[in-house]
Motif scaffolding. Structure first.
Motif, short mmCIF file in Angstrom:
data_model
loop_
_atom_site.label_atom_id
_atom_site.label_comp_id
_atom_site.label_asym_id
_atom_site.label_seq_id
_atom_site.Cartn_x
_atom_site.Cartn_y
_atom_site.Cartn_z
N TYR A 151 23.70 4.48 -29.47
CA TYR A 151 22.52 4.99 -28.78
C TYR A 151 22.86 5.37 -27.34
O TYR A 151 22.35 6.36 -26.82
N ASP A 152 23.72 4.59 -26.71
CA ASP A 152 24.14 4.89 -25.34
C ASP A 152 24.96 6.18 -25.31
O ASP A 152 24.75 7.05 -24.45
N ARG A 153 25.87 6.35 -26.25
CA ARG A 153 26.68 7.57 -26.31
C ARG A 153 25.81 8.80 -26.55
O ARG A 153 26.08 9.87 -26.00
N LEU A 154 24.77 8.65 -27.36
CA LEU A 154 23.88 9.78 -27.67
C LEU A 154 22.87 10.03 -26.56
O LEU A 154 22.17 11.06 -26.56
N GLY A 155 22.76 9.10 -25.62
CA GLY A 155 21.80 9.26 -24.52
C GLY A 155 20.39 8.84 -24.86
O GLY A 155 19.46 9.20 -24.15
N LEU A 156 20.21 8.08 -25.94
CA LEU A 156 18.88 7.62 -26.31
C LEU A 156 18.41 6.49 -25.39
O LEU A 156 17.30 6.52 -24.87
N VAL A 157 19.25 5.49 -25.22
CA VAL A 157 18.97 4.36 -24.34
C VAL A 157 20.21 4.19 -23.47
O VAL A 157 21.27 3.85 -23.97
N CYS A 158 20.05 4.45 -22.19
CA CYS A 158 21.19 4.40 -21.25
C CYS A 158 21.02 3.21 -20.31
O CYS A 158 20.29 3.31 -19.32
N GLY A 165 15.70 14.07 -32.95
CA GLY A 165 14.24 14.14 -32.77
C GLY A 165 13.73 13.03 -31.87
O GLY A 165 12.86 13.24 -31.03
N ILE A 166 14.29 11.84 -32.06
CA ILE A 166 13.90 10.69 -31.23
C ILE A 166 14.27 10.96 -29.78
O ILE A 166 13.49 10.67 -28.87
N LYS A 167 15.46 11.52 -29.55
CA LYS A 167 15.88 11.82 -28.18
C LYS A 167 14.91 12.81 -27.54
O LYS A 167 14.52 12.66 -26.38
N ARG A 168 14.50 13.81 -28.30
CA ARG A 168 13.55 14.81 -27.77
C ARG A 168 12.20 14.17 -27.48
O ARG A 168 11.57 14.48 -26.45
N ILE A 169 11.75 13.29 -28.34
CA ILE A 169 10.48 12.58 -28.11
C ILE A 169 10.55 11.77 -26.83
O ILE A 169 9.63 11.79 -26.00
N ILE A 170 11.65 11.06 -26.63
CA ILE A 170 11.81 10.24 -25.43
C ILE A 170 11.83 11.13 -24.18
O ILE A 170 11.18 10.81 -23.18
N GLU A 171 12.54 12.25 -24.25
CA GLU A 171 12.59 13.18 -23.11
C GLU A 171 11.20 13.69 -22.78
O GLU A 171 10.82 13.76 -21.61
N LEU A 172 10.44 14.07 -23.80
CA LEU A 172 9.09 14.59 -23.57
C LEU A 172 8.16 13.51 -23.01
O LEU A 172 7.33 13.79 -22.13
N VAL A 229 6.23 13.71 -19.49
CA VAL A 229 4.79 13.51 -19.37
C VAL A 229 4.49 12.45 -18.31
O VAL A 229 3.61 12.62 -17.46
N THR A 230 5.25 11.37 -18.31
CA THR A 230 5.06 10.31 -17.31
C THR A 230 5.30 10.85 -15.91
O THR A 230 4.52 10.58 -14.99
N ALA A 231 6.38 11.62 -15.74
CA ALA A 231 6.68 12.19 -14.42
C ALA A 231 5.58 13.16 -13.98
O ALA A 231 5.18 13.15 -12.80
N LEU A 232 5.08 13.96 -14.90
CA LEU A 232 4.01 14.90 -14.56
C LEU A 232 2.72 14.17 -14.22
O LEU A 232 1.99 14.58 -13.31
#
Length: 150
Positions: A37-44, A79-86, A90-93
């Motif tokens: 997950y860390d390598r994929l950038g899901l949870v860093c 898909g999970i990575k994209r969901i997390i990014e979005l 949203v939180t930042a916005l």
């Protein structure tokens, strides 16, 4: 922030305290899965000076969310990575909207204060303007100059 100084020794949800083996136990995942997950950038997770991973309570919650989306919902890791990014976007916005709303409120208060200051400076001997009533007329007479005799 809120203007107060934060205690550097106070633990928060973002404080990286868990090594990978503890994070794996808390999330119910294998340590190799956490590395993937860390390598994929899901949870860093944060890194120590020796490059060891340190997970926070928020990271553990995110690991559980990734696992639930993968196992229960059948969403692939991309898909999970994209969901997390979005969700992060949203939180930042939402934070930016709150900042801008606060700035607008401050500007409106300053405008009202300035308007009150201008109204307070009015001279009291001035007569307020009244719009002409329908049916009333004002005639301005301008005499034409007389022509000199030739």
């Amino acid at each position: 922030m809120d203007g107060r100084r934060r205690n550097p020794y106070q633990l928060t949800d973002e404080t990286p305290v868990y090594v990978i083996s503890v994070a794996a136990q808390l999330s119910g995942l294998h340590p190799q899965t956490l590395r993937q997950y860390d390598r994929l950038g899901l949870v860093c997770p944060d890194r120590t000076a020796g490059r060891g991973r340190r997970y926070s309570a928020r990271d553990i919650e995110l690991l559980r969310t990734v696992q639930a989306l993968s196992q229960d919902e059948g969403i692939n890791l991309a898909g999970i990575k994209r969901i997390i990014e979005l969700e992060n976007q949203v939180t930042a916005l939402q934070q930016r909207v709150a900042e801008l709303a606060s700035a607008v409120d401050g500007a409106a208060a300053a405008l009202q204060a300035r308007e009150a200051q201008v109204h307070a400076s009015y001279r009291r001997d001035l007569v307020p303007y009244q719009a002409p009533q329908p049916g009333s007329a004002l005639v301005v007479w301008r005499p034409t100059p007389k022509r000199p005799l030739d």
